[in-house]
Design a protein around this motif. Sequence first.
Motif, PDB file in Angstrom:
ATOM      1  N   ALA A 289     113.583 135.878  44.497  1.00  0.00           N
ATOM      2  CA  ALA A 289     113.738 134.943  45.227  1.00  0.00           C
ATOM      3  C   ALA A 289     113.596 133.265  44.173  1.00  0.00           C
ATOM      4  O   ALA A 289     114.437 132.249  43.584  1.00  0.00           O
ATOM      5  N   GLU A 290     111.804 133.389  43.501  1.00  0.00           N
ATOM      6  CA  GLU A 290     111.476 132.535  42.396  1.00  0.00           C
ATOM      7  C   GLU A 290     112.054 133.196  40.829  1.00  0.00           C
ATOM      8  O   GLU A 290     112.441 131.727  40.883  1.00  0.00           O
ATOM      9  N   GLU A 291     112.546 133.633  40.476  1.00  0.00           N
ATOM     10  CA  GLU A 291     113.336 133.686  39.533  1.00  0.00           C
ATOM     11  C   GLU A 291     114.895 133.441  39.953  1.00  0.00           C
ATOM     12  O   GLU A 291     115.508 132.459  38.585  1.00  0.00           O
ATOM     13  N   ALA A 292     115.901 133.179  41.318  1.00  0.00           N
ATOM     14  CA  ALA A 292     117.005 132.959  41.445  1.00  0.00           C
ATOM     15  C   ALA A 292     116.786 131.261  40.719  1.00  0.00           C
ATOM     16  O   ALA A 292     117.873 130.635  40.726  1.00  0.00           O
ATOM     17  N   GLU A 293     115.626 130.998  41.624  1.00  0.00           N
ATOM     18  CA  GLU A 293     115.435 129.508  41.857  1.00  0.00           C
ATOM     19  C   GLU A 293     115.034 128.746  40.572  1.00  0.00           C
ATOM     20  O   GLU A 293     115.809 127.883  39.354  1.00  0.00           O
ATOM     21  N   LYS A 294     114.930 129.555  39.298  1.00  0.00           N
ATOM     22  CA  LYS A 294     114.925 128.852  38.307  1.00  0.00           C
ATOM     23  C   LYS A 294     115.922 129.190  37.466  1.00  0.00           C
ATOM     24  O   LYS A 294     115.979 128.226  36.457  1.00  0.00           O
ATOM     25  N   GLU A 295     117.241 129.768  37.575  1.00  0.00           N
ATOM     26  CA  GLU A 295     118.275 129.780  36.999  1.00  0.00           C
ATOM     27  C   GLU A 295     119.184 128.652  37.815  1.00  0.00           C
ATOM     28  O   GLU A 295     120.348 127.196  37.091  1.00  0.00           O
ATOM     29  N   LEU A 296     118.624 128.052  39.189  1.00  0.00           N
ATOM     30  CA  LEU A 296     119.131 127.042  40.138  1.00  0.00           C
ATOM     31  C   LEU A 296     118.379 125.759  39.329  1.00  0.00           C
ATOM     32  O   LEU A 296     119.293 124.863  38.833  1.00  0.00           O
ATOM     33  N   ASP A 297     117.883 125.852  38.637  1.00  0.00           N
ATOM     34  CA  ASP A 297     116.907 124.369  37.918  1.00  0.00           C
ATOM     35  C   ASP A 297     117.642 124.157  36.499  1.00  0.00           C
ATOM     36  O   ASP A 297     117.567 123.399  36.220  1.00  0.00           O
ATOM     37  N   LYS A 298     118.736 125.453  35.667  1.00  0.00           N
ATOM     38  CA  LYS A 298     118.922 125.645  34.971  1.00  0.00           C
ATOM     39  C   LYS A 298     120.849 124.652  34.971  1.00  0.00           C
ATOM     40  O   LYS A 298     121.782 124.859  34.814  1.00  0.00           O
ATOM     41  N   GLY A 299     121.210 124.882  36.787  1.00  0.00           N
ATOM     42  CA  GLY A 299     121.921 124.593  36.652  1.00  0.00           C
ATOM     43  C   GLY A 299     123.398 125.317  36.978  1.00  0.00           C
ATOM     44  O   GLY A 299     124.299 125.179  37.731  1.00  0.00           O
ATOM     45  N   ARG A 300     123.291 126.742  37.527  1.00  0.00           N
ATOM     46  CA  ARG A 300     123.530 127.688  37.512  1.00  0.00           C
ATOM     47  C   ARG A 300     123.769 127.672  39.170  1.00  0.00           C
ATOM     48  O   ARG A 300     122.738 126.911  39.207  1.00  0.00           O
ATOM     49  N   LEU A 301     124.524 128.707  39.768  1.00  0.00           N
ATOM     50  CA  LEU A 301     124.479 129.011  41.224  1.00  0.00           C
ATOM     51  C   LEU A 301     124.137 130.372  41.296  1.00  0.00           C
ATOM     52  O   LEU A 301     124.954 130.990  40.027  1.00  0.00           O
ATOM     53  N   ILE A 302     123.899 130.226  42.297  1.00  0.00           N
ATOM     54  CA  ILE A 302     123.980 132.132  42.466  1.00  0.00           C
ATOM     55  C   ILE A 302     123.714 131.870  44.324  1.00  0.00           C
ATOM     56  O   ILE A 302     124.357 131.718  45.018  1.00  0.00           O
ATOM     57  N   ILE A 303     124.850 133.361  44.438  1.00  0.00           N
ATOM     58  CA  ILE A 303     125.313 133.971  45.793  1.00  0.00           C
ATOM     59  C   ILE A 303     124.661 135.457  45.844  1.00  0.00           C
ATOM     60  O   ILE A 303     124.599 135.802  45.094  1.00  0.00           O
ATOM     61  N   VAL A 304     124.408 135.380  46.940  1.00  0.00           N
ATOM     62  CA  VAL A 304     123.940 136.018  47.576  1.00  0.00           C
ATOM     63  C   VAL A 304     125.082 136.606  48.552  1.00  0.00           C
ATOM     64  O   VAL A 304     125.161 135.646  49.235  1.00  0.00           O
TER      65      VAL A 304
ATOM     66  N   SER B 257     109.587 121.010  49.520  1.00  0.00           N
ATOM     67  CA  SER B 257     110.193 120.498  48.666  1.00  0.00           C
ATOM     68  C   SER B 257     111.322 121.319  48.763  1.00  0.00           C
ATOM     69  O   SER B 257     111.601 122.745  49.139  1.00  0.00           O
ATOM     70  N   ARG B 258     112.625 120.611  48.102  1.00  0.00           N
ATOM     71  CA  ARG B 258     113.288 121.781  48.016  1.00  0.00           C
ATOM     72  C   ARG B 258     113.763 122.844  47.319  1.00  0.00           C
ATOM     73  O   ARG B 258     114.456 123.808  48.145  1.00  0.00           O
ATOM     74  N   GLY B 259     112.274 123.238  46.123  1.00  0.00           N
ATOM     75  CA  GLY B 259     112.720 124.180  45.611  1.00  0.00           C
ATOM     76  C   GLY B 259     112.028 125.515  46.628  1.00  0.00           C
ATOM     77  O   GLY B 259     112.118 126.533  46.257  1.00  0.00           O
ATOM     78  N   ASP B 260     110.969 125.123  46.967  1.00  0.00           N
ATOM     79  CA  ASP B 260     110.042 125.785  48.658  1.00  0.00           C
ATOM     80  C   ASP B 260     111.250 126.200  49.850  1.00  0.00           C
ATOM     81  O   ASP B 260     111.085 127.644  49.915  1.00  0.00           O
ATOM     82  N   GLU B 261     112.391 125.134  49.731  1.00  0.00           N
ATOM     83  CA  GLU B 261     113.669 125.451  51.175  1.00  0.00           C
ATOM     84  C   GLU B 261     113.794 127.305  50.309  1.00  0.00           C
ATOM     85  O   GLU B 261     114.712 127.851  50.963  1.00  0.00           O
TER      86      GLU B 261
END
Length: 106
Positions: free
Chosen positions: A88-103, A69-73
């Motif tokens: 990574a799990e916390e960051a994915e929750k932010e992505l689900d809200k439409g935000r962007l994550i920069i690493v 799945s996209r989330g697992d990826e």
Amino acid sequence: MTLKLTVENAVQAKQEIEKLETQGYSRDNIHIFAHFKERSDDINDALDTKDVGMKEQGFLESMKNLFTSRGDELRSKMEATGLSKSEAEEAEKELDKGRLIIVAHH
């Protein structure tokens, strides 16, 4: 050292990337994640940052992501850049809200 930032949009991402460059991070080591692949690809192309690929993940993990799945990826790719599983799990929750994550990593 791995640094994770959360931003609302590509304009903020551009500003943060410019700050990261002044701190010595190379664009080759800055990755932007978005929940939707097309958005992620478009932003990485526009800001000249890199998608996480085989170099960071390795061959087997890259192939596995073709069938997950996209989330697992996304979690797998973020872990490959240096985030812990929980980060990574916390960051994915932010992505689900439409935000962007920069690493960024050295």
